[in-house]
Each structure stands twice: as structure tokens, then as C-alpha cells.
Motif scaffolding. Structure first.
Motif, mmCIF file in Angstrom:
data_model
loop_
_atom_site.group_PDB
_atom_site.id
_atom_site.type_symbol
_atom_site.label_atom_id
_atom_site.label_comp_id
_atom_site.label_asym_id
_atom_site.label_seq_id
_atom_site.Cartn_x
_atom_site.Cartn_y
_atom_site.Cartn_z
ATOM 1 N N ALA A 1 3.651 -2.368 -18.622
ATOM 2 C CA ALA A 1 3.837 -3.481 -17.690
ATOM 3 C C ALA A 1 2.488 -4.102 -17.336
ATOM 4 O O ALA A 1 1.488 -3.396 -17.148
ATOM 5 N N THR A 2 2.465 -5.413 -17.259
ATOM 6 C CA THR A 2 1.247 -6.113 -16.843
ATOM 7 C C THR A 2 1.118 -6.044 -15.319
ATOM 8 O O THR A 2 2.056 -5.654 -14.611
ATOM 9 N N ASN A 3 -0.051 -6.439 -14.809
ATOM 10 C CA ASN A 3 -0.256 -6.445 -13.356
ATOM 11 C C ASN A 3 0.745 -7.359 -12.664
ATOM 12 O O ASN A 3 1.247 -7.038 -11.581
ATOM 13 N N ARG A 4 1.043 -8.503 -13.280
ATOM 14 C CA ARG A 4 2.024 -9.439 -12.713
ATOM 15 C C ARG A 4 3.414 -8.811 -12.669
ATOM 16 O O ARG A 4 4.127 -8.922 -11.665
ATOM 17 N N GLN A 5 3.815 -8.139 -13.747
ATOM 18 C CA GLN A 5 5.120 -7.484 -13.789
ATOM 19 C C GLN A 5 5.200 -6.355 -12.769
ATOM 20 O O GLN A 5 6.235 -6.167 -12.122
ATOM 21 N N ILE A 6 4.108 -5.602 -12.633
ATOM 22 C CA ILE A 6 4.088 -4.513 -11.652
ATOM 23 C C ILE A 6 4.265 -5.068 -10.239
ATOM 24 O O ILE A 6 5.018 -4.516 -9.425
ATOM 25 N N LEU A 7 3.592 -6.188 -9.948
ATOM 26 C CA LEU A 7 3.685 -6.785 -8.613
ATOM 27 C C LEU A 7 5.098 -7.257 -8.313
ATOM 28 O O LEU A 7 5.673 -6.911 -7.270
ATOM 29 N N PHE A 8 5.679 -8.054 -9.245
ATOM 30 C CA PHE A 8 6.955 -8.703 -8.957
ATOM 31 C C PHE A 8 8.177 -7.822 -9.238
ATOM 32 O O PHE A 8 9.234 -8.044 -8.643
ATOM 33 N N LYS A 9 8.044 -6.843 -10.114
ATOM 34 C CA LYS A 9 9.203 -6.030 -10.482
ATOM 35 C C LYS A 9 9.158 -4.610 -9.924
ATOM 36 O O LYS A 9 10.170 -3.907 -9.960
ATOM 37 N N ASP B 1 0.823 -1.216 0.000
ATOM 38 C CA ASP B 1 0.000 0.000 0.000
ATOM 39 C C ASP B 1 0.856 1.264 0.000
ATOM 40 O O ASP B 1 0.433 2.314 -0.500
ATOM 41 N N ALA B 2 2.078 1.162 0.570
ATOM 42 C CA ALA B 2 2.941 2.335 0.686
ATOM 43 C C ALA B 2 3.750 2.627 -0.583
ATOM 44 O O ALA B 2 4.421 3.655 -0.657
ATOM 45 N N VAL B 3 3.713 1.735 -1.555
ATOM 46 C CA VAL B 3 4.429 1.982 -2.814
ATOM 47 C C VAL B 3 3.790 3.193 -3.507
ATOM 48 O O VAL B 3 2.567 3.226 -3.690
ATOM 49 N N PRO B 4 4.586 4.206 -3.868
ATOM 50 C CA PRO B 4 4.025 5.414 -4.503
ATOM 51 C C PRO B 4 3.204 5.077 -5.743
ATOM 52 O O PRO B 4 3.644 4.318 -6.615
ATOM 53 N N LYS B 5 2.013 5.646 -5.803
ATOM 54 C CA LYS B 5 1.104 5.348 -6.916
ATOM 55 C C LYS B 5 1.660 5.837 -8.257
ATOM 56 O O LYS B 5 1.384 5.231 -9.298
ATOM 57 N N ASP B 6 2.451 6.933 -8.231
ATOM 58 C CA ASP B 6 2.974 7.445 -9.496
ATOM 59 C C ASP B 6 3.964 6.475 -10.127
ATOM 60 O O ASP B 6 4.064 6.378 -11.355
ATOM 61 N N ILE B 7 4.702 5.726 -9.278
ATOM 62 C CA ILE B 7 5.638 4.726 -9.801
ATOM 63 C C ILE B 7 4.860 3.591 -10.470
ATOM 64 O O ILE B 7 5.225 3.113 -11.550
ATOM 65 N N VAL B 8 3.782 3.161 -9.811
ATOM 66 C CA VAL B 8 2.947 2.102 -10.381
ATOM 67 C C VAL B 8 2.326 2.560 -11.699
ATOM 68 O O VAL B 8 2.310 1.805 -12.694
ATOM 69 N N GLU B 9 1.840 3.782 -11.723
ATOM 70 C CA GLU B 9 1.228 4.305 -12.951
ATOM 71 C C GLU B 9 2.258 4.454 -14.065
ATOM 72 O O GLU B 9 1.950 4.221 -15.244
ATOM 73 N N ALA B 10 3.471 4.838 -13.708
ATOM 74 C CA ALA B 10 4.531 4.950 -14.717
ATOM 75 C C ALA B 10 4.851 3.588 -15.315
ATOM 76 O O ALA B 10 5.022 3.454 -16.539
ATOM 77 N N ALA B 11 4.919 2.566 -14.466
ATOM 78 C CA ALA B 11 5.173 1.209 -14.955
ATOM 79 C C ALA B 11 4.041 0.739 -15.861
ATOM 80 O O ALA B 11 4.282 0.116 -16.909
#
Length: 275
Positions: A189-197, A174-184
């Protein structure tokens, strides 16, 4: 005062139904658990004590520095000289198997709770129950499912030690910055790649803190597990209590403390290296 609602009666019926209908599953778990714990014990006891001490000292030096390495060397040597080496290795084996099992269950649950709000609403009250229920209560279904021995001790330990790992895994993701996730996600990046990488690597420091707490909670269950013949230092502590043997109780309790300090400092070293 007479009972108006007898919740315990329904819990007893449910436990008895599980015991009767899932006996083959519980027998399989008992056999697998016993094999894992006894196999790990055999390895620790087959290797010369000075080699085990050297390995743990080297690991402590690598991850936590010279000070922790010295504490590890002196602490494990003291345990050996007090005559509790066998019991300490039995306790360490049970804690490692219980911790590994707890993490296999809790990390996916923590990820699920972070990704699914409905799952989080269901899991969090369960974690509250697991953390606040007196640990002795877990011994009742554990003994009914697996009889007495190492496996019911590990079962009770797993239930008691899981919540911190689940909570901290959820917190870390939950603490992972949302902008990093959105950039990925913007880069395809797929949901699996976002989770593991992305999410798990960034949350790893918090997850490792959960692992640290799981190990310490597992050690806190040692004495309680000793009540159902799980072996190790817990039985020695209980023997000291039952016989009012202050020396035995203090020495076996000190061995638990030394083992807890060593495992805590080493796992903290893994956490700090993630900074």
C-alpha cells in the motif's frame, strides 16, 4: 505602569496591513460566505416548518433512536410555537457553514500534525492560543476584515471552533495501531492508500467526536456573533439582555439549548455507529 513591550502595537500594524493589502480577497470571502449562509437560510425558511421538523426527527430516529427523535420533535415544535423559528434557522445556517469551513481547514491540519512532528510542534501552540484567547477578541479583526454582518460572525466562530477537530484528528490517526499500518505497507500500500483506506477509517470515531465538539463550540459563539449583527438567536439573547427582558432572554436562550442538544445527540449517534 508603563509598557516595556508593546506587542499589541505590532499586532495592530499587521492587521491594518492585511486589511489594506488583501481587501479584494476579504471582499471575495465576504461575498462567498454571505451567499452560502443566506442561501442555506433561504432553503430552511422556504421549506415548511413541519417538513424541516420531520427531516430532523427522522435523522435523529435513524442515528440516535426513538428517545432523541422525540426530543427533536418536541424541541423544534416548541421553538416554532415560541416564535423563534426564523432566528433558529438563521443560527443553524451560520453554524453549519462555519462548522463545514472549520472542518475543511482543521482535518487536513490534524492529518499534517499527525504525519509531521515539526508541523505538530508549530500547530499545537497555535491551537492553545485559539482556545484560550477570549472569544470577544476575535471580533476585532473579523469586523476590520469583513465589516459587520454574518461573515465576521462566521469568521470568529471558525477560529474558535477549529481546535477540537484538529486535536482529535491528530489523536485519532496517532492512535491507529502501528502493526496495522506496517501490515498494509508490507502488502504494497502507498502512503495515500494507507491514509485513506487504513488510518482515516480507523480514526473516524475520534474524528467524528471532534466534529461534535466543533458544532457545540460553534453554537456557543452564537451570542457573541450576535454582537456584530450576525442575526439569529444571538441577537434575540442580546436584545433580552439590553432591555432586561427576562422572558425574551430565557426563551431565546432555551432555543439555543434545544438546538445544541439536538445537534449533539445526532452527531453522537454518528460516533456511536462507528463502534
Amino acid at each position: 505602569m508603563s509598557k516595556i513591550i508593546d506587542i499589541g502595537q505590532y499586532i495592530e500594524v499587521a492587521i491594518n496591513w492585511l486589511t489594506e493589502n488583501f481587501k479584494p480577497l476579504f471582499d471575495f470571502i465576504k461575498h462567498t460566505g454571505n451567499s452560502s449562509i443566506i442561501g442555506l437560510e433561504w432553503i430552511f425558511l422556504a421549506v415548511p416548518f413541519f417538513v424541516v421538523i420531520g427531516l430532523f426527527t427522522g435523522l435523529a430516529w435513524w442515528k440516535s433512536g426513538k428517545g432523541v427523535a422525540l426530543i427533536t420533535l418536541l424541541g423544534l415544535t416548541l421553538i416554532y410555537m415560541m416564535g423563534f423559528w426564523k432566528e433558529t434557522m438563521e443560527t443553524l445556517s451560520l453554524v453549519l457553514v462555519a462548522t463545514a469551513t472549520a472542518l475543511i481547514l482543521s482535518v487536513p491540519l490534524g492529518i499534517w500534525a499527525a504525519k509531521n512532528k515539526l508541523a505538530a510542534k508549530i500547530i499545537r501552540p497555535m491551537l492553545d492560543l485559539m482556545q484560550t484567547m477570549p472569544a470577544f477578541v476575535y471580533l476585532i479583526p473579523a469586523v476590520l476584515f469583513f465589516s459587520i454582518g454574518k461573515v465576521p460572525g462566521a469568521f470568529a466562530t471558525i477560529i474558535f471552533a477549529m481546535p477540537p477537530a484538529v486535536r482529535l484528528t491528530t489523536l485519532g490517526i496517532d492512535a491507529v495501531p502501528k502493526d496495522i499500518v506496517e501490515a498494509a505497507r508490507a502488502f504494497g500500500a502507498t502512503n495515500r492508500q494507507i491514509l485513506f483506506k487504513v488510518e482515516l477509517p480507523l480514526a473516524m470515531k475520534t474524528i467524528l467526536a471532534g466534529i461534535n465538539q466543533t458544532i457545540l463550540l460553534s453554537l456557543s459563539m452564537v451570542v457573541i456573533a450576535g454582537m456584530i449583527a450576525a442575526g439569529g438567536l444571538g441577537e434575540k439573547v442580546l436584545e433580552g439582555i439590553n432591555n432586561l427582558d427576562i422572558g425574551l432572554g430565557f426563551e431565546s436562550g432555551l432555543s439555543v439549548v434545544i438546538l445544541a442538544i439536538i445537534l449533539d445527540r445526532i452527531t453522537q449517534g454518528f460516533v456511536q455507529n462507528k463502534k
